[in-house]
Enzyme design. Structure first.
Site, short mmCIF file in Angstrom:
data_model
loop_
_atom_site.label_atom_id
_atom_site.label_comp_id
_atom_site.label_asym_id
_atom_site.label_seq_id
_atom_site.Cartn_x
_atom_site.Cartn_y
_atom_site.Cartn_z
N LEU A 205 0.63 2.96 -10.44
CA LEU A 205 1.05 3.88 -9.33
C LEU A 205 1.83 3.07 -8.53
O LEU A 205 1.41 1.96 -8.28
CB LEU A 205 0.06 4.42 -8.66
CG LEU A 205 -0.84 5.35 -9.30
CD1 LEU A 205 -2.07 5.97 -8.27
CD2 LEU A 205 -0.11 6.82 -9.93
N ASP A 206 3.17 3.57 -8.04
CA ASP A 206 3.99 2.69 -7.03
C ASP A 206 3.10 2.26 -5.72
O ASP A 206 2.12 3.05 -5.51
CB ASP A 206 5.14 3.74 -6.67
CG ASP A 206 6.06 3.73 -7.70
OD1 ASP A 206 6.08 3.01 -8.85
OD2 ASP A 206 6.86 4.73 -7.92
N LYS A 207 3.39 1.47 -5.34
CA LYS A 207 2.71 0.83 -3.98
C LYS A 207 2.69 1.85 -2.98
O LYS A 207 1.39 2.42 -2.32
CB LYS A 207 3.56 -0.36 -3.29
CG LYS A 207 2.89 -0.79 -1.97
CD LYS A 207 3.63 -2.05 -1.52
CE LYS A 207 2.93 -2.44 -0.15
NZ LYS A 207 3.78 -3.56 0.27
#
Length: 246
Positions: free
Chosen positions: A59-61
């Site tokens: 998951l993106d930051k």
């Protein structure tokens, strides 16, 4: 921000563990954010008493929600096969600009996004990769605020189901159909990001992985994991008079 933070564990058995990743937390150590000392792999390992964990997906930051890990390399291999075969179903919700009136399907190839540091030796001349996303409107709101060239702002809550897993796919696809995600500092609209920060105290990307469904690699049981929304989402939904149940 994450000092003494306890990750919410959604599921655990002897092979797999899943958490509700908070926005702002990296999945693993990255050359891009070398200054960051907190990341999910390390925190979860410590929380499990030193148990090594293998990330199955990313998951993106700035994205929150269901994040799955394997507890051994063989389980990681089996789960990665499911991701490659697109048999795992992920669902997200996002708040986007404009009214999304009906559901649809985005079939828009994306050029591979390369990191300046970690991908510096990778070829920059690859063909765009296929990328598909289903989207469905869940709610909408109109607010009496002038933002940009409009006298009022309109926002929609959408459910997103990616069929592929390209980097920043959902954010880029929503930008492609001119429904930029709120809080997206990379692909979004600055005037709307500034507005939700000042009026609603929203300082995060409004994208959350609500559920992940897969076949257990050993029992073949269908597992569906869900992650509750954080306080930023829930407070905003109250202010917009939106009701949403996982």
């Amino acid at each position: 921000m994450f000092a003494n933070y306890t990750l919410e564990i959604l599921y655990k058995d002897e092979f797999l563990v899943a958490i509700n990743k908070p926005s702002g937390l990296l999945v693993h150590k990255s050359m891009i954010d070398r200054h960051e000392i907190y990341y999910a792999m390390k925190m979860l390992k410590e929380q499990l008493g030193g148990q090594w964990v293998y990330p199955i997906h990313r998951l993106d930051k700035p994205t929150s929600g269901v994040l799955l890990f394997a507890l051994d390399s063989e389980t990681a291999r089996k789960m990665n096969e499911q991701f490659r075969e697109h048999t795992i179903e992920k669902k997200y919700i996002a708040v986007v600009r404009g009214y999304v009136e009906e559901e649809g399907f985005i079939d828009h190839p994306l050029k591979e996004k390369l990191d300046k540091i970690s991908d510096k030796d990778a070829s920059k001349y690859k063909e765009p990769q296929e990328a598909q996303t289903y989207y469905k409107p869940l709610a909408k709101v109109e607010l009496d605020f002038a933002v940009g060239r409009y006298d009022k702002v309109r926002y929609s809550l959408v459910e997103l189901t990616p069929q592929t897993g390209r980097k920043h796919q959902l954010r880029r696809h929503m930008k492609h159909i001119n429904h930029h995600m709120l809080g997206d500092t990379k692909y979004g609209r600055g005037e709307h990001n500034k507005f939700i920060r000042s009026e609603f105290g929203v300082h995060r990307l409004l994208l959350h992985c609500t559920s992940l469904a897969f076949e257990h690699p050993y029992t073949q049981e269908k597992i569906t994991l869900s992650a509750q929304l954080d306080v930023v989402f829930t407070q905003l939904f109250k202010q917009f008079n939106w009701r949403y149940n996982l």
